[in-house]
Enzyme design. Structure first.
Site, PDB file in Angstrom:
ATOM      1  N   HIS A  97       0.876  -1.171   0.000  1.00  0.00           N
ATOM      2  CA  HIS A  97       0.000   0.000   0.000  1.00  0.00           C
ATOM      3  C   HIS A  97       0.912   1.219   0.000  1.00  0.00           C
ATOM      4  O   HIS A  97       1.555   1.547   0.999  1.00  0.00           O
ATOM      5  CB  HIS A  97      -0.880  -0.023   1.251  1.00  0.00           C
ATOM      6  CG  HIS A  97      -1.993   0.974   1.242  1.00  0.00           C
ATOM      7  ND1 HIS A  97      -3.072   0.885   0.401  1.00  0.00           N
ATOM      8  CD2 HIS A  97      -2.191   2.103   1.982  1.00  0.00           C
ATOM      9  CE1 HIS A  97      -3.901   1.891   0.629  1.00  0.00           C
ATOM     10  NE2 HIS A  97      -3.380   2.649   1.575  1.00  0.00           N
ATOM     11  N   LYS A 137     -10.061   6.301  -4.309  1.00  0.00           N
ATOM     12  CA  LYS A 137      -9.059   7.282  -3.907  1.00  0.00           C
ATOM     13  C   LYS A 137      -7.709   6.853  -4.467  1.00  0.00           C
ATOM     14  O   LYS A 137      -7.336   5.682  -4.395  1.00  0.00           O
ATOM     15  CB  LYS A 137      -8.986   7.390  -2.385  1.00  0.00           C
ATOM     16  CG  LYS A 137      -7.903   8.349  -1.901  1.00  0.00           C
ATOM     17  CD  LYS A 137      -7.664   8.266  -0.402  1.00  0.00           C
ATOM     18  CE  LYS A 137      -8.730   8.969   0.380  1.00  0.00           C
ATOM     19  NZ  LYS A 137      -8.373   9.068   1.818  1.00  0.00           N
ATOM     20  N   LYS A 150      -3.664   7.485  -4.158  1.00  0.00           N
ATOM     21  CA  LYS A 150      -2.585   8.022  -3.338  1.00  0.00           C
ATOM     22  C   LYS A 150      -1.478   8.540  -4.257  1.00  0.00           C
ATOM     23  O   LYS A 150      -0.914   7.796  -5.062  1.00  0.00           O
ATOM     24  CB  LYS A 150      -2.027   6.921  -2.421  1.00  0.00           C
ATOM     25  CG  LYS A 150      -3.012   6.434  -1.362  1.00  0.00           C
ATOM     26  CD  LYS A 150      -3.145   7.427  -0.231  1.00  0.00           C
ATOM     27  CE  LYS A 150      -3.931   6.851   0.934  1.00  0.00           C
ATOM     28  NZ  LYS A 150      -4.039   7.795   2.059  1.00  0.00           N
ATOM     29  N   ASP A 175      -5.359  11.791  -2.743  1.00  0.00           N
ATOM     30  CA  ASP A 175      -4.790  12.116  -1.433  1.00  0.00           C
ATOM     31  C   ASP A 175      -3.302  12.357  -1.633  1.00  0.00           C
ATOM     32  O   ASP A 175      -2.549  11.436  -1.977  1.00  0.00           O
ATOM     33  CB  ASP A 175      -5.028  10.957  -0.457  1.00  0.00           C
ATOM     34  CG  ASP A 175      -4.537  11.275   0.942  1.00  0.00           C
ATOM     35  OD1 ASP A 175      -4.042  12.400   1.175  1.00  0.00           O
ATOM     36  OD2 ASP A 175      -4.639  10.390   1.817  1.00  0.00           O
ATOM     37  N   GLU A 187      -7.619  15.610  -1.093  1.00  0.00           N
ATOM     38  CA  GLU A 187      -7.318  15.468   0.337  1.00  0.00           C
ATOM     39  C   GLU A 187      -5.905  15.933   0.650  1.00  0.00           C
ATOM     40  O   GLU A 187      -4.938  15.489   0.029  1.00  0.00           O
ATOM     41  CB  GLU A 187      -7.503  14.001   0.761  1.00  0.00           C
ATOM     42  CG  GLU A 187      -7.236  13.755   2.235  1.00  0.00           C
ATOM     43  CD  GLU A 187      -7.543  12.321   2.639  1.00  0.00           C
ATOM     44  OE1 GLU A 187      -7.256  11.969   3.801  1.00  0.00           O
ATOM     45  OE2 GLU A 187      -8.061  11.556   1.802  1.00  0.00           O
ATOM     46  N   ASP A 222      -7.244  16.531   6.359  1.00  0.00           N
ATOM     47  CA  ASP A 222      -7.064  15.280   7.112  1.00  0.00           C
ATOM     48  C   ASP A 222      -6.096  15.519   8.255  1.00  0.00           C
ATOM     49  O   ASP A 222      -6.498  15.770   9.393  1.00  0.00           O
ATOM     50  CB  ASP A 222      -6.569  14.168   6.188  1.00  0.00           C
ATOM     51  CG  ASP A 222      -6.366  12.840   6.921  1.00  0.00           C
ATOM     52  OD1 ASP A 222      -6.788  12.730   8.095  1.00  0.00           O
ATOM     53  OD2 ASP A 222      -5.800  11.906   6.336  1.00  0.00           O
ATOM     54  N   LYS A 273     -11.292  10.593  11.525  1.00  0.00           N
ATOM     55  CA  LYS A 273     -10.651   9.326  11.878  1.00  0.00           C
ATOM     56  C   LYS A 273     -10.661   9.207  13.389  1.00  0.00           C
ATOM     57  O   LYS A 273     -10.131  10.083  14.090  1.00  0.00           O
ATOM     58  CB  LYS A 273      -9.221   9.265  11.340  1.00  0.00           C
ATOM     59  CG  LYS A 273      -9.136   9.250   9.818  1.00  0.00           C
ATOM     60  CD  LYS A 273      -7.707   9.283   9.319  1.00  0.00           C
ATOM     61  CE  LYS A 273      -7.660   9.264   7.797  1.00  0.00           C
ATOM     62  NZ  LYS A 273      -6.274   9.416   7.277  1.00  0.00           N
ATOM     63  N   GLU A 317     -14.299   5.231   3.974  1.00  0.00           N
ATOM     64  CA  GLU A 317     -13.301   4.338   3.386  1.00  0.00           C
ATOM     65  C   GLU A 317     -12.878   3.267   4.392  1.00  0.00           C
ATOM     66  O   GLU A 317     -11.693   2.960   4.515  1.00  0.00           O
ATOM     67  CB  GLU A 317     -12.089   5.145   2.896  1.00  0.00           C
ATOM     68  CG  GLU A 317     -11.411   5.967   3.971  1.00  0.00           C
ATOM     69  CD  GLU A 317     -10.195   6.732   3.464  1.00  0.00           C
ATOM     70  OE1 GLU A 317     -10.167   7.080   2.258  1.00  0.00           O
ATOM     71  OE2 GLU A 317      -9.268   6.959   4.260  1.00  0.00           O
TER      72      GLU A 317
END
Length: 403
Positions: free
Chosen positions: A32, A177, A179, A208, A234, A261, A285, A339
Site C-alpha cells: 500500500h 481514492k 494516493k 490524497d 485530500e 485530514d 478518523k 473508506e
C-alpha cells in the site's frame, strides 16, 4: 465481586476490572503505497477491557506506517496504555465515558491513538453489558449504510485499473481514492489521468497527496488533476499550512472539494479551519481525534460550519472499522461516504465475520457493542509477543492485583 442485591450497581456503573493490550502484525494483500512510503504489514494495538460484571469490550488503534505518519507508533501506544492509561482507569465506573477521558488526559498528555483504543473498548464493553448496539450510546443512528470507497495504491496504473474494474463488477466500490505525492507531480498527474480515462462515467475519483506538495506545487498541478476528473482533493499541503489550504479552497473550490485530514485532529483544529474557510470537507478518523466521543465533537464543528465529512480509516481490522462505522452512522447527511476498507486490505481478520458490503455500501453491523465478534484464536495467531518479537502482551488487571 460480590454485591448485596439491594445495592446492585446499574449496568453503566460496573467498575473497570481488567485491561489487556497487545500488538498484532498482519500482512497486507499487496503493498500500500503512500507519499511517505509503502506498507506491507499493519500492526494495530488491540485492547480488551473487562467490567466487573464480566462483560468484555474490544478497541483498536492502528497507524499507517507507524511513526512515519504521526508521533505515535504501535510500541508507544502500547507503552502509554500499559503504563499510564489503564492504571488510571482500573476500578472506575465503566459508564462514565467523559470522566474516563478526563482521567486519561490527566494521566497522559497527547497520545490520542492510545486513548482512542481504550475508550473504544470501554464503550463496547458497556454497550454489551446493556445489550445495545454502540450507536445507541453515541446519539442514535441516522444511516443504516454508507457509500464505501476503495484506495488504489499499488503505484501501477494498469494494476489499479484492473483492481477498480473488479470492485465495480463486484458492486463493492464506485468511489476510488488515488494516493499520490511520492513521484514527480507530472508523473502523478499522468497516472491519475490514465486511471480517470479508464473509469470515466463509472466511478468518482479522489486524490490524497498526504501533505507532499507545497503551495506553489499544488497551485500548478491541481488544476490538471481536476480537469482529469478528480472531484475531491485530500490534504495537498503540509498540515501546518492552513493559509495555502484556504487559498486553494478559495480559488479552486468551485471545481473540486478540498478535504482536510492531518490538519484537523482536535475540535480546536476544526474551529481554526472553519474560521479560515480552509476546507469544504473534514476527514474524520477516530484514532487521530482521540476516540469516538471526540470524533463527535469535531463532527459537530463541521456541521455548525456547513462543512461536509468523510469517514476516514487508518487501515484498522474489523474491530476498529466497526467502531468507526457506528460513530459515522450517527452523523448528518452532508457526507462523502467512508473508506472503512481496512479489513479487505489485510490477508486475514480478527473477527468471526466481517461487516457486509452490498450495492457499493458498507452495511452497519447491529447487535450488542460494535456488532462484530472478536476471534481470540486469530488475535493469538497474529500476536507479536507470541511470535517472539519486540513487544509485550500485558494483563494490567492481574499486574495491579499482584502489586
Amino acid at each position: 465481586m460480590q454485591h448485596h442485591p439491594r445495592f446492585l450497581p446499574t449496568p453503566g456503573s460496573w467498575p473497570i476490572e481488567r485491561i489487556e493490550a497487545r500488538i498484532i502484525d498482519i500482512p497486507t494483500v499487496r503493498p500500500h503505497k503512500l507519499a511517505f512510503g509503502a506498507i506491507s504489514r499493519q500492526s494495530p494495538v488491540i485492547v480488551q477491557l473487562w467490567l466487573a460484571d464480566g462483560a468484555c469490550g474490544f478497541g483498536e488503534a492502528a497507524t499507517i506506517g507507524g511513526p512515519s505518519w504521526n508521533e505515535e507508533s504501535p510500541e508507544s501506544i502500547l507503552h502509554a496504555i500499559q503504563n499510564h492509561l489503564a492504571p488510571a482507569l482500573l476500578g472506575q465506573p465503566g459508564g462514565h465515558f467523559g470522566a474516563a477521558l478526563a482521567r486519561m488526559d490527566l494521566a497522559c498528555r497527547g497520545n490520542a491513538f492510545a486513548k482512542s483504543a481504550v475508550e473504544m473498548a470501554l464503550i463496547d464493553a458497556v454497550a454489551r453489558t446493556l445489550g445495545l448496539p454502540a450507536w445507541q450510546l453515541l446519539g442514535g443512528r441516522r444511516h443504516n449504510s454508507l457509500p464505501l470507497a476503495w484506495t488504489l495504491a499499488s503505484g501501477d496504473a494498469a494494476r489499479d485499473i484492473e483492481e477498480a474494474q473488479l470492485r465495480l463488477q463486484q458492486r463493492r466500490h464506485r468511489i476510488f481514492k488515488l494516493k499520490i505525492g511520492a513521484r514527480a507531480p507530472a508523473q502523478d498527474v499522468a497516472h491519475v489521468a490514465q486511471i480517470a480515462r479508464a473509469l470515466d462515467g463509472q466511478a468518482t475519483l479522489t486524490v490524497d497527496v498526504n501533505q507532499a506538495w507545497d503551495g506553489a506545487t499544488a497551485r500548478r498541478w491541481l488544476p490538471p488533476l481536476i480537469a482529469a476528473g478528480v472531484t475531491l482533493i485530500e490534504q495537498p499541503v503540509a498540515k501546518w499550512n492552513v493559509e495555502a489550504l484556504a487559498m486553494l479552497t478559495a480559488t479552486l473550490g468551485d471545481r473540486a472539494a478540498f478535504m482536510a485530514d492531518e490538519t484537523v485532529c482536535t475540535p480546536q483544529d476544526a474551529m481554526r479551519l472553519a474560521r479560515a474557510q480552509a476546507a469544504q470537507v473534514f476527514s474524520l478518523k477516530v484514532a487521530k481525534h482521540g476516540g469516538l466521543l471526540r470524533t463527535l465533537q469535531v463532527a459537530a464543528v463541521a456541521e455548525a460550519a456547513d462543512i461536509g465529512w468523510y469517514g476516514g480509516t487508518m487501515l484498522e481490522t474489523s474491530i476498529g472499522s466497526a467502531a468507526a462505522a457506528h460513530v459515522f452512522s450517527t452523523l448528518g447527511p452532508q457526507h462523502h461516504g467512508c473508506e472503512l476498507f481496512g479489513p479487505q486490505l489485510l490477508v486475514d481478520d480478527v473477527v468471526g465475520a466481517r461487516m457486509e458490503i452490498r450495492d457499493f455500501e458498507l452495511q452497519l453491523p447491529d447487535g450488542p457493542g460494535y456488532g462484530v465478534e472478536a476471534d481470540i484464536a486469530q488475535l493469538t495467531r497474529f500476536d507479536r509477543a507470541r511470535a517472539g518479537l519486540n513487544a509485550t502482551h500485558v494483563d494490567l488487571g492481574r499486574r495491579a492485583a499482584m502489586a
